[in-house]
Design an enzyme around this catalytic site. Structure first.
Site, PDB file in Angstrom:
ATOM      1  N   GLU A  69     -21.076   9.026  -2.552  1.00 41.00           N
ATOM      2  CA  GLU A  69     -19.711   8.838  -3.060  1.00 41.00           C
ATOM      3  C   GLU A  69     -19.254   7.435  -2.732  1.00 41.00           C
ATOM      4  O   GLU A  69     -20.045   6.619  -2.260  1.00 41.00           O
ATOM      5  CB  GLU A  69     -18.766   9.904  -2.476  1.00 41.00           C
TER       6      GLU A  69
ATOM      7  N   ARG B 183      -9.517  22.664   4.048  1.00 44.28           N
ATOM      8  CA  ARG B 183     -10.344  21.502   4.392  1.00 44.28           C
ATOM      9  C   ARG B 183      -9.934  20.909   5.738  1.00 44.28           C
ATOM     10  O   ARG B 183     -10.774  20.471   6.518  1.00 44.28           O
ATOM     11  CB  ARG B 183     -10.243  20.465   3.266  1.00 44.28           C
TER      12      ARG B 183
ATOM     13  N   LYS C 127     -12.856  15.039   6.401  1.00 50.92           N
ATOM     14  CA  LYS C 127     -11.873  13.985   6.151  1.00 50.92           C
ATOM     15  C   LYS C 127     -11.354  13.517   7.507  1.00 50.92           C
ATOM     16  O   LYS C 127     -10.478  14.145   8.096  1.00 50.92           O
ATOM     17  CB  LYS C 127     -10.745  14.542   5.284  1.00 50.92           C
TER      18      LYS C 127
HETATM   19  C1  LIG Z   1      -9.956  12.392   0.375  1.00 50.22           C
HETATM   20  C2  LIG Z   1     -11.313  11.970   0.004  1.00 50.22           C
HETATM   21  C3  LIG Z   1     -11.822  12.171  -1.284  1.00 50.22           C
HETATM   22  C4  LIG Z   1     -10.991  12.727  -2.418  1.00 50.22           C
HETATM   23  O1  LIG Z   1     -10.613  14.051  -2.198  1.00 50.22           O
HETATM   24  P1  LIG Z   1      -9.363  14.686  -2.975  1.00 50.22           P
HETATM   25  O2  LIG Z   1      -9.218  16.018  -2.343  1.00 50.22           O
HETATM   26  O3  LIG Z   1      -9.738  14.772  -4.391  1.00 50.22           O
HETATM   27  O4  LIG Z   1      -8.214  13.786  -2.756  1.00 50.22           O
HETATM   28  C5  LIG Z   1     -13.140  11.810  -1.531  1.00 50.22           C
HETATM   29  N1  LIG Z   1     -13.911  11.256  -0.582  1.00 50.22           N
HETATM   30  C6  LIG Z   1     -13.457  11.032   0.671  1.00 50.22           C
HETATM   31  C7  LIG Z   1     -14.360  10.421   1.671  1.00 50.22           C
HETATM   32  C8  LIG Z   1     -12.158  11.392   1.016  1.00 50.22           C
HETATM   33  O5  LIG Z   1     -11.712  11.147   2.252  1.00 50.22           O
END
Ligand SMILES: *Cc1c(COP(=O)(O)O)cnc(C)c1O
Length: 343
Positions: A220, A82, A184
């Protein structure tokens, strides 16, 4: 080896400087060998690309102690993948996966005394990140980068039980409509700060963001993916190419299907169907699943049948199974729990 003298159970989710961090620099088209350093500070030129154009991406994962005393991290290969995807989207170089995994091992091993003991609920949070480090005033990607992993011990996410939270449907956008919602990156978090402060001021714990184009579909929250449970026990999670692909959500989907034998639908989820769900949770590394008891959609209040006192039964089963796999008390799929040998 002696664990640090810390009251692990009462640690907040905050930054505490640990002994070592991993650093590698990219210059003239190549990454250097990388090393551990004790220096927690970074000195950069005032015009560094990260300051002017927010060219920075990050990851988050946890190191913790299993019941049988092993030091482990959960699926770090997916964090490496990622980070690569996020970096490429912002025109940053790829940090090779095998180097990422090696860096995780090195930094956890060097900070082994900071990995909280089993049963404390605390973990050593790892924050890998990468940023454009040389000066850039015209709009273009940097030529030099730094990849770094800092670590900080964090306390149990749920202190005194996992109480359901209240969220609201927000009119703010989490990220650019057709842009970078699936990576991210600090830029998405910067965009969410106004909305989260506004939500807190109005008494809500989190925002439910909708798709920016039609404003009819659930995306989300600021930092976690949604997981719903229907009244007949099906797990439903929003499918969208503008949400961050949560590793926790993907793992929970696999747990639901393959271990618990539940039916799972990954599909568009419409705001209009929220009253039909029995349970709702937010999934991410920090909490695994945080139960939602109430969703406020402007003038409409949706009280989920699971209520405001406890996690819903299906959410609880998912939570217990995934945390059991992480802690080594339940057998999970091959390769999910990666052990770090501390000598
Ligand atoms: C990090 C993050 C998540 C959660 O991802 P995980 O890999 O489960 O920790 C969900 N949404 C956003 C916007 C994120 O930055």
């Amino acid at each position: 080896m002696a664990k640090k003298d810390i009251d692990w159970g009462s640690l907040p989710f905050g930054y505490m400087e640990t002994d070592y961090r991993y650093v590698s620099n990219f210059k003239n088209g190549a990454w250097d060998n990388g090393e551990l350093t004790k220096d927690a500070n970074i000195t950069l030129n005032e015009c560094a690309c990260v300051f002017q154009y927010a060219q920075t991406v990050f990851e988050g994962l946890k190191a913790y102690t299993t019941k049988d005393g092993r030091t482990v991290v959960f699926r770090p290969d997916l964090n490496a993948d990622r980070l690569r995807d996020s970096a490429l989207r912002l025109k940053m170089p790829e940090f090779p996966k095998e180097r990422f995994l090696e860096a995780v091992d090195m930094v956890v091993k060097a900070n082994a005394d900071w990995v909280p003991p089993y049963g404390s609920g605390a973990t050593l949070y790892l924050r890998p990140f990468m940023f454009g480090s040389n000066s850039v005033i015209g709009v273009k990607p940097a030529d030099e980068y730094q990849f770094r992993i800092l670590t900080t011990p964090v306390g149990p996410y749920f202190k005194g039980g996992a109480k359901p939270i209240t969220i609201r449907v927000t009119d703010f956008d989490r990220a650019a409509p057709h842009g970078t919602g699936n990576i991210k990156a600090g830029l998405n978090y910067a965009m969410s700060l106004y909305a989260i402060v506004d939500a807190h001021e109005k008494g809500f714990d989190e925002n439910m963001y909708l798709d920016a184009t039609t404003r009819t579909k659930v995306e989300e929250t600021g930092g976690a993916n949604f997981l719903f449970v229907t009244k007949d026990g099906k797990v439903v999670t929003p499918k969208s190419d503008s949400i961050l692909p949560s590793i926790t959500r993907r793992s929970l989907v696999q747990v639901a299907r393959d271990i618990l034998g539940l039916e799972v639908e990954e599909r568009e989820v419409f705001v209009d169907e929220l009253p039909d769900f029995a349970e709702c949770g937010l999934c991410g590394t920090a909490a695994v699943i945080s139960p939602v008891g109430k969703i406020v959609n402007h003038d409409k209040e949706i009280l989920l049948p699971a209520g405001m006192e406890n996690m819903g039964p299906v959410t609880k089963k998912l939570y217990d199974t995934l945390t059991g796999i992480q802690m080594g008390t339940i057998d999970g799929p091959e390769g999910w729990v990666h052990e770090i040998k501390i000598d």
